[in-house]
Design a protein around this motif. Structure first.
Motif, PDB file in Angstrom:
ATOM      1  N   LEU A 641       0.831  -1.197   0.000  1.00  0.00           N
ATOM      2  CA  LEU A 641       0.000   0.000   0.000  1.00  0.00           C
ATOM      3  C   LEU A 641       0.871   1.255   0.000  1.00  0.00           C
ATOM      4  N   ALA A 642       0.419   2.275  -0.717  1.00  0.00           N
ATOM      5  CA  ALA A 642       1.233   3.463  -0.900  1.00  0.00           C
ATOM      6  C   ALA A 642       1.394   4.278   0.368  1.00  0.00           C
ATOM      7  N   LYS A 643       0.328   4.394   1.159  1.00  0.00           N
ATOM      8  CA  LYS A 643       0.369   5.313   2.298  1.00  0.00           C
ATOM      9  C   LYS A 643       0.977   4.675   3.538  1.00  0.00           C
ATOM     10  N   ALA A 651      11.269   3.775   3.137  1.00  0.00           N
ATOM     11  CA  ALA A 651      11.803   4.963   2.470  1.00  0.00           C
ATOM     12  C   ALA A 651      12.180   6.055   3.460  1.00  0.00           C
ATOM     13  N   PHE A 652      11.730   5.943   4.712  1.00  0.00           N
ATOM     14  CA  PHE A 652      12.050   6.940   5.741  1.00  0.00           C
ATOM     15  C   PHE A 652      13.272   6.535   6.572  1.00  0.00           C
ATOM     16  N   LEU A 711       9.926  -1.129  -4.932  1.00  0.00           N
ATOM     17  CA  LEU A 711      10.999  -0.500  -4.161  1.00  0.00           C
ATOM     18  C   LEU A 711      11.246   0.928  -4.630  1.00  0.00           C
ATOM     19  N   GLU A 712      11.117   1.177  -5.944  1.00  0.00           N
ATOM     20  CA  GLU A 712      11.328   2.530  -6.448  1.00  0.00           C
ATOM     21  C   GLU A 712      10.135   3.425  -6.133  1.00  0.00           C
ATOM     22  N   LEU A 713       8.928   2.895  -6.289  1.00  0.00           N
ATOM     23  CA  LEU A 713       7.734   3.690  -6.000  1.00  0.00           C
ATOM     24  C   LEU A 713       7.643   4.062  -4.521  1.00  0.00           C
ATOM     25  N   ALA A 714       8.277   3.275  -3.664  1.00  0.00           N
ATOM     26  CA  ALA A 714       8.188   3.525  -2.224  1.00  0.00           C
ATOM     27  C   ALA A 714       8.625   4.939  -1.879  1.00  0.00           C
ATOM     28  N   GLU A 715       9.679   5.428  -2.533  1.00  0.00           N
ATOM     29  CA  GLU A 715      10.167   6.765  -2.210  1.00  0.00           C
ATOM     30  C   GLU A 715       9.210   7.844  -2.712  1.00  0.00           C
ATOM     31  N   TYR A 716       8.596   7.618  -3.849  1.00  0.00           N
ATOM     32  CA  TYR A 716       7.592   8.568  -4.329  1.00  0.00           C
ATOM     33  C   TYR A 716       6.380   8.578  -3.400  1.00  0.00           C
ATOM     34  N   ASN A 717       5.977   7.388  -2.940  1.00  0.00           N
ATOM     35  CA  ASN A 717       4.849   7.308  -2.011  1.00  0.00           C
ATOM     36  C   ASN A 717       5.155   8.046  -0.712  1.00  0.00           C
ATOM     37  N   ALA A 718       6.378   7.903  -0.229  1.00  0.00           N
ATOM     38  CA  ALA A 718       6.770   8.591   0.999  1.00  0.00           C
ATOM     39  C   ALA A 718       6.699  10.102   0.815  1.00  0.00           C
ATOM     40  N   ASP A 719       7.095  10.586  -0.366  1.00  0.00           N
ATOM     41  CA  ASP A 719       7.049  12.017  -0.622  1.00  0.00           C
ATOM     42  C   ASP A 719       5.609  12.527  -0.664  1.00  0.00           C
ATOM     43  N   VAL A 720       4.697  11.696  -1.126  1.00  0.00           N
ATOM     44  CA  VAL A 720       3.282  12.070  -1.106  1.00  0.00           C
ATOM     45  C   VAL A 720       2.802  12.222   0.342  1.00  0.00           C
ATOM     46  N   GLN A 775       2.019  18.111  -6.013  1.00  0.00           N
ATOM     47  CA  GLN A 775       3.264  18.018  -6.768  1.00  0.00           C
ATOM     48  C   GLN A 775       3.897  16.639  -6.621  1.00  0.00           C
ATOM     49  N   ALA A 776       3.844  16.090  -5.383  1.00  0.00           N
ATOM     50  CA  ALA A 776       4.409  14.763  -5.143  1.00  0.00           C
ATOM     51  C   ALA A 776       3.636  13.690  -5.898  1.00  0.00           C
ATOM     52  N   VAL A 777       2.308  13.840  -5.954  1.00  0.00           N
ATOM     53  CA  VAL A 777       1.487  12.874  -6.697  1.00  0.00           C
ATOM     54  C   VAL A 777       1.823  12.945  -8.187  1.00  0.00           C
ATOM     55  N   SER A 778       2.026  14.155  -8.691  1.00  0.00           N
ATOM     56  CA  SER A 778       2.376  14.322 -10.102  1.00  0.00           C
ATOM     57  C   SER A 778       3.715  13.641 -10.408  1.00  0.00           C
ATOM     58  N   ASP A 779       4.686  13.841  -9.512  1.00  0.00           N
ATOM     59  CA  ASP A 779       5.979  13.180  -9.704  1.00  0.00           C
ATOM     60  C   ASP A 779       5.831  11.670  -9.703  1.00  0.00           C
ATOM     61  N   ARG A 780       4.982  11.184  -8.813  1.00  0.00           N
ATOM     62  CA  ARG A 780       4.795   9.729  -8.737  1.00  0.00           C
ATOM     63  C   ARG A 780       4.108   9.211  -9.996  1.00  0.00           C
TER      64      ARG A 780
END
Length: 897
Positions: A641-643, A651-652, A711-720, A775-780
């Motif tokens: 799950l993303a959140k 990612a933290f 694993l890569e999406l995890a960091e984008y999810n964390a930024d969201v 902005q974070a969602v757009s990057d993801r």
């Protein structure tokens, strides 16, 4: 002793003719008596052991020592009497020598007094008078020397007599103990007689240990007004070497554990707690500690931890890393005490150590569950009455002081397991070990109770939590801890029976965040990693049950609220970091280490889950002859799950994320470690599979690609997540500023309101933006579109994609070595080779209709394994790597859109 050398001397008689030093042969006689008693207490000498009934080590011990035993007993019995007579003769001569020397001293002093009178009253002593004094002193010195030489000769004769007797019985180089050649003082003679590795030495050490334990118990009872052992008692314990032997001398440990039972140990913990309470103040801002345990606090802590280490030894723990005599001693202790070859008066003379341990483990549980008034009142602090709280601290200090010790299997996993009882009790407590303190009300004059943190009064612990503290005694034996982590908590109605799951996340959720580990899960992570790594781990199904429990517990903790929060919406902290992960960053840092060896299983299960909810998470791989990890679909969903997913939390690991940095940040260690292992696995397994069948190769590469994508999406999810909490925080600040500025009478000035609002909006947009999450969602979203392409499409500069490289290498190897053939395992083969509990194939060689959870997991795994007959029926004709990757994270963003 050297005799007096004559010279003209104007000194007193006690300096010129000193009394001879006392040579203590009584202690030797006492120790010989202990040996004699120990030999006669031996079950072999009592005729109560039938050699025909012996097995293993006892048979060899009998053959090796029986002749020495019978002869030694006869000699020692006569020796004690003969040595006693010789010692009495020496003592008589010593007493007479003391009398004679005292007479010589008086005669010396008399001559000196007479000489001084002559020298003072006259015009000075004449040469004849001086010569007369010198002659008298010379004659006295001669008599003194002859008398001392006679005593020394007698002492030497007696020493040689004893030494000869001991040397005749056995060599004197025996050493015992886990330390570097250390020997317990009272045991020296017995071990010199027989060494530490045989029946005779063991029996002697047991007899001596019982006598020392009684003396040690007496000293522990020498207490001050707070019920705490006095400084004088502690000094005597150190002088006699008792504190050194706690946790290192198995015979002494067992004897001490028998003398000082667990209830008494828990009571001592309560009193130590009370002693600290008297030195603690409660203020409006928190606790102020003064003086701790006093000047002898370190010795008290050493004593209490030593008792914990001794109980570990007494209940079956054996130190790691032993060699030489120390190893012989401990192996003899373990083998003979458990096998009944040595008699120890621990509870009754006829009771075996095995039965005594069973009873003793039960007594630990009784003492642990006991709630007992502490018998003190400081007016501000309410002491913890629960026995397990104090025993947990005792065991933790013992394990930390003796890292070579690990709780025995009986203690952890046995029928009378203390650890399982502790977890049951922990659930009953709600995993809450905060101490209560009272602050004095200025209005009522009464104390208002308030609950503070679960601090420990002892240095190096930090927590009163007994479950957290007992973790320090679980490392060192992977098999013991693995079996424990894979077992059930065994509480009626318990919905999360797995121990690993409970320790990692369930008790955190149970306590609403109160039970987060003070060391942030560092020790628990170490225990889990040690249990699930190693060459033998993949051959034990408990490894994978423990790993699945770890993942279930971690995701359960992420779903739960923070401190005092039951709403999952409170599971993110002020910086967007999951509350559970922030509280357990030590555990988080171990996750990559724990999972990295199983990335092949993770890749398979993220795309095609084989587990079922009530299964144990382990299936046998017939092809590779090892076990594999399988996960239920619900757990895969929770992890991805993303959140609040596991990967997002990882990612933290580097701390609060800086979303102002463009592009992906420096990858957190756990994600990087998993990504590296997954990349290696994708290349290795992808080439191997592609050589057999391109469809199979694409399928394997797609599985690894899906894991790498998560694993890569995890960091984008964390930024969201970070953007979400920033927006919320900025919105609150905006509202506050708006309320304040609305009170400014700018409206009375033409255009004033519009100008102020415009200025405020510009500042808001620059410094308090509400677009962080967007902005974070757009990057993801952009990353989602390109992740699969990175693996499957050539690079802009024309380099091969990873998939192309794998395909090309497979073709090259096939051209060089020929295409390998995979042998498909038939259902008939699976039925014969699968473990009984996984046998999903019936007598007709078809899958059963009614299966157990374990059988169902084995069946699903077979369907997802290319090399089985079942899998061949479910393979798609076309495998699209990009689709496999995209399907893997489809739906995982639903809680973070």
């Amino acid at each position: 002793m050297e005799g007096f050398v004559m010279s003209y001397a104007m000194v007193s008689g006690d300096l010129a003719l000193p009394l001879p030093e006392h040579v203590d042969f009584d202690s030797a006689l006492v120790q010989l008596s202990h040996v004699n008693e120990a030999l006669h207490r031996s079950q072999i000498m009592a005729g109560s052991v039938n050699p025909d009934s012996m097995t293993g080590e006892m048979v060899e011990a009998w053959k090796r020592e029986i002749e020495k035993l019978t002869g030694a007993v006869r000699r020692v019995s006569g020796m004690v009497h003969a040595v006693g007579q010789a010692i009495d003769s020496y003592k008589c001569l010593y007493r007479q020598t003391i009398t004679d020397v005292k007479g010589m001293q008086e005669e010396w002093d008399g001559d000196m007094r007479a000489f001084k009178v002559i020298d003072v009253l006259g015009e000075g002593a004449t040469d004849d008078q001086k010569k007369s004094l010198k002659d008298k002193q010379f004659e006295l010195a001669g008599r003194y020397n002859r008398r001392i030489e006679k005593l020394d000769s007698e002492a030497e004769t007696l020493s040689k007599k004893i030494e000869s007797i001991l040397g005749d019985l056995a060599p004197s180089a025996g050493k015992v103990g886990a330390g570097a050649g250390r020997r317990p003082d009272r045991n020296d003679l017995g071990v010199a007689l027989f060494g530490g590795g045989g029946i005779l030495g063991a029996q002697t050490m047991a007899a001596n240990a019982e006598a020392d334990a009684a003396d040690f118990s007496r000293l522990v009872s020498d207490v001050d007004e707070d019920g705490v052992p006095t400084k004088r008692a502690l000094e005597e314990m150190k002088k006699k070497g008792y504190l050194d032997r706690l946790g290192t001398d198995p015979y002494f440990c067992a004897a001490v554990a028998a003398k000082i039972n667990p209830r008494r140990m828990a009571d001592l913990g309560r009193k130590l707690d009370a002693r600290i309470a008297k030195s603690t103040m409660v203020t409006q801002t928190g606790l102020i500690e003064r003086d701790q345990l006093g000047q002898h606090g370190k010795d008290l802590q050493r004593l209490y931890g030593g008792l914990g280490a001794s109980v570990m030894v007494a209940t079956g723990s054996v130190p790691r890393g032993l060699d030489g005599e120390a190893k012989d001693t401990w192996e003899t202790w373990k083998g003979l005490s458990e096998g009944g070859g040595v008699s120890m008066k621990v509870k009754s003379g006829d009771e075996t150590m095995g039965q005594w341990r069973k009873d003793y483990l039960e007594s630990i549980k009784v003492a642990g569950r006991e709630v007992k008034a502490v018998g003190w009142s400081s007016g501000t602090i309410i002491g913890d009455k629960r026995g397990y709280v104090h025993l947990g601290q005792m065991f933790a200090m013992g394990a930390k002081a003796h890292p070579e010790l690990t709780f025995s299997n009986e203690f952890v996993n046995g029928k009378d397991s203390v650890m399982h009882d502790l977890l049951k009790w922990d659930r009953e407590q709600g995993a809450d070990y905060r101490a209560s303190y009272g602050t004095l009300s200025q209005t009522t004059g009464k104390h208002n109770l308030a609950t503070h943190g679960n601090y420990s009064p002892f240095d190096g612990l930090g927590s009163r939590d007994p479950v957290a503290n007992m973790m320090y005694g679980l490392d060192g034996d992977p098999k013991v801890s693995r079996d424990f982590l894979a077992s059930d908590v065994d509480v009626p109605g318990n919905k999360d029976p797995n121990v690993a799951r409970y320790l990692v996340g369930s008790r955190y959720a149970l306590s609403h965040g109160i039970s987060s580990y003070v060391d942030h899960g560092e020790q628990l992570g170490h225990v889990v990693d040690e249990a699930t790594s190693g060459k033998d781990a993949v051959h034990d199904p408990h490894t994978f049950t423990a790993i699945r429990g770890y993942l279930q517990g971690y995701t359960e903790g992420l779903r739960s609220g923070g401190i005092n929060g039951t709403d999952a919406g409170q599971s993110l902290g002020a910086q967007g970091e999951p509350c559970f992960g922030a509280a357990h960053y030590g555990l988080r840092s171990w996750t990559g280490q724990i999972l990295k060896e199983y990335t092949d299983d993770l890749a398979r299960e993220l795309t095609t889950p084989s587990g079922v909810e009530s299964g144990d998470g382990a299936v046998y791989d017939v092809k590779d002859k090892r076990y594999r990890l399988v996960l239920p679909a619900s757990l895969v969903d929770d992890m991805t799950l993303a959140k609040r997913g596991l990967f997002t939390d990882l990612a933290f690991e580097n701390g609060v994320r800086d979303t102002n940095t463009t592009g992906l940040h420096g990858r957190p260690p756990a994600l990087l470690e998993l990504a590296n292992k997954a990349t290696q696995g994708m290349y290795r397994d992808g080439v191997e599979a592609w050589r057999i069948d391109s469809k199979y190769g694409q399928h394997v590469v797609g599985r690894y690609g899906a894991l790498l994508s998560h694993l890569e999406l995890a960091e984008y999810n964390a930024d969201v997540n970070v953007g979400e909490v920033k927006d919320k925080s900025h919105s609150n600040v905006r509202g506050l500023i708006s309320d304040l500025t609305s009170a400014i009478p700018a409206g009375k000035v033409p255009g004033g309101s519009q100008a102020l609002q415009a200025t405020q909006d510009a500042a808001f947009n620059k410094w308090l933006s509400l677009d962080n999450r967007a902005q974070a969602v757009s990057d993801r979203d952009n990353a989602v579109e390109t992740i699969a392409n990175k693996l499957t499409q050539p690079t802009p500069n024309g380099q091969y994609s990873p998939v192309d490289m794998i395909e090309n290498e497979a073709e090259r190897q096939n051209n060089t070595y020929g295409a390998p053939q995979m042998r498909i395992r038939t259902n008939n083969e699976l039925r014969d080779q699968l473990p009984k509990e996984e046998g999903f194939i019936d007598e007709t060689n078809t899958p059963k209709k009614d299966t157990t959870p374990n059988e169902q997991e084995a069946y699903q795994f077979a369907k997802h394994s290319y090399w089985t007959e079942s899998a061949q029926k479910h393979i798609s004709n076309v495998t699209n790597v990009e689709k496999v990757i995209k399907d893997a994270y489809d739906g995982t963003l639903r809680d973070s859109k």
